[in-house]
Design a protein around this motif. Structure first.
Motif, short mmCIF file in Angstrom:
data_model
loop_
_atom_site.label_atom_id
_atom_site.label_comp_id
_atom_site.label_asym_id
_atom_site.label_seq_id
_atom_site.Cartn_x
_atom_site.Cartn_y
_atom_site.Cartn_z
N MET A 399 54.38 29.85 42.09
CA MET A 399 52.85 29.01 42.61
C MET A 399 52.52 29.00 44.07
O MET A 399 51.52 28.78 44.33
N CYS A 400 53.60 28.40 44.58
CA CYS A 400 53.52 27.96 45.86
C CYS A 400 53.41 29.30 46.87
O CYS A 400 52.94 29.21 48.05
N SER A 401 53.75 30.46 46.72
CA SER A 401 53.62 31.57 47.24
C SER A 401 52.77 32.82 46.60
O SER A 401 53.70 33.50 45.91
N VAL A 402 51.60 32.57 46.31
CA VAL A 402 50.87 33.27 45.43
C VAL A 402 50.57 34.77 46.33
O VAL A 402 50.58 34.83 47.37
N ARG A 403 50.97 35.95 45.30
CA ARG A 403 50.58 37.16 45.68
C ARG A 403 52.03 37.66 46.45
O ARG A 403 51.87 38.73 46.99
N GLN A 404 53.12 36.91 46.64
CA GLN A 404 54.08 37.37 47.29
C GLN A 404 55.29 37.17 46.08
O GLN A 404 55.58 36.13 45.44
N PRO A 405 56.32 38.33 46.00
CA PRO A 405 57.26 38.07 45.01
C PRO A 405 58.66 37.12 45.29
O PRO A 405 58.75 37.10 46.64
N VAL A 406 58.98 36.33 44.58
CA VAL A 406 59.90 35.34 44.62
C VAL A 406 61.09 35.58 43.71
O VAL A 406 60.99 35.90 42.57
#
Length: 414
Positions: A399-406
């Motif tokens: 949720m802290c890096s939206v639109r980026q895969p974690v």
């Protein structure tokens, strides 16, 4: 003298009389009234248009505030470099209606029951009560372990029916001496756990009786290298309440360390049921990506690392990913079967369309299965999600890096 008289028609005479009666003042009054009505209609139309635009803008701003305040004006089209193996299929089912779909659980041999259904088996225990009587024997001549499940005593009635239906699930597990090399990526509470390998797994017959069912099921398997194997081998016996029309419920478990017992002769024991605990059997590299505007969640299963008990060329692994969001269950998706090895690589991504916002509760469950010809069994599970009061660490990073895969490693538990 001849006088010529002009003749006029009645229509012409009537028109001449009307022209005389209608003066110029009346004409201009009617024209001014028409123009005033036209301007009033145009004013009402403009006011309604401005009001509609303001309302639409306010609704859009409220929705964007609920989703996220970060990066809501960028394009969310997925990159063409990522090709998915299948288009997203999402089927929303109300969990409250599942109780009425009893035909889903009627056939124990179907894909959606027992083996697949173990994902949803209940593990909550209201009150622990009962004991398990069993016997152990190790045949030194044949290097063979014999386990006999004799009886379950003082079993509490958990169903409203008169007859209790219960069975015992037995797992022979070995503690691995070596550690996985990726512990630095785990949480602190995961690092201290011992890695186990399931050597054998059995299940007794289902007994329809009272609170003291007699079983008498016997299982055996070969154990090579007696001294090393027995000191690092545990026996885990779980007592389950079988329900044909719902999910099975675990009632308790008994664990025995074979290295601390003298089982060169038949040994009969009776142990009290304990609260079930999960064991670490591997790890999974999971990737999560959240797209707030399109309400999509991308779950990527990258790698699965386990320690196979035996090496077989015909064994394969596959995973089943299911999501429960705001009390709705989305249709699960499966990976393709990949040959099992120490590090099994999948690299598959699945797309789930979330039903609504805000996301108050969301649980992602990944179940890893082993297949061999027509047989399959559950290896382990992991769960990532969000509750109303707390969030998983991986979920919070997503949720802290939206639109980026974690991506993050998770322990595979059973």
């Amino acid at each position: 003298m001849i006088v010529v008289m002009e003749s006029h028609s009645p229509l012409e005479l009537l028109s001449a009389q009307l022209k005389i009666l209608v003066s110029d003042t009346v004409k201009y009054t009617l024209l001014g009234l028409s123009v005033s009505l036209l301007l009033l209609a145009l004013g009402i139309l403009c006011w309604q248009t401005i009001r509609y635009c303001k309302q639409t803008k306010n609704n859009r701003g409220t929705r964007q505030t609920r989703v996220n305040s970060l990066l809501l004006y960028t394009d969310e089209r997925p990159s063409m470099a990522v090709l998915y193996s299948r288009p997203p299929h999402t089927k929303v089912e109300d969990i409250c209606l599942e109780g009425h779909r009893v035909n889903h659980y009627l056939s124990p041999s179907s894909d959606s029951s027992q083996t697949e259904g173990e994902v949803d088996e209940k593990v909550s225990i209201k009150k622990l009560e009962g004991s398990l009587r069993f016997s152990l024997y190790y045949d030194q001549m044949q290097s063979r372990l014999v386990v006999t499940i004799l009886q379950v005593k003082r079993l509490q009635e958990h169903t409203e029916s008169c007859s209790q239906q219960s069975f015992v699930k037995v797992r022979l597990m070995r503690a691995e001496s070596h550690r996985l090399n990726l512990e630095d990526n785990w949480d602190k509470e995961e690092k201290g756990k011992i890695l186990w390998t399931v050597l054998q797994e059995w299940k007794t017959q289902i007994i329809r009786s009272g609170s003291n069912p007699l079983l008498g099921d016997q299982f055996s398997c070969a154990l090579q290298q007696q001294e090393d194997m027995l000191h690092h081998t545990n026996l885990r016996m779980e007592v389950w309440d079988f329900d044909t029309f719902s999910r099975n419920t675990i009632l308790g478990e008994v664990r025995v360390q074979l290295g601390q017992l003298k089982i060169s002769q038949p040994l009969e024991l009776q142990e009290e049921l304990q609260i079930p605990q999960k064991d670490l059997v591997g790890e999974v590299l999971l990737s999560l990506k959240f797209l707030p505007t399109s309400q999509r969640l991308e779950v990527g299963l990258l790698k699965v690392r386990t320690v196979p008990a035996e090496t077989h060329s015909d064994t394969a692994l596959y995973a089943r990913i299911s999501i429960q969001c705001n009390q709705y269950r989305l249709r699960y998706q499966k990976t393709s079967a990949v040959s099992r090895c120490l590090m099994t690589i999948f690299n598959e991504v699945f797309i789930f369309s979330l039903p609504e916002f805000p996301l108050e509760r969301c649980k992602i469950t990944v179940s890893v299965y082993e297949t061999r010809k027509t047989n399959k069994h559950l290896i382990g599970q992991l769960t990532v999600g969000k509750e109303k009061s707390s969030e998983d660490k991986h979920w919070n990073l997503m949720m802290c890096s939206v639109r980026q895969p974690v991506a993050k490693w998770h322990g595979l538990m059973i």
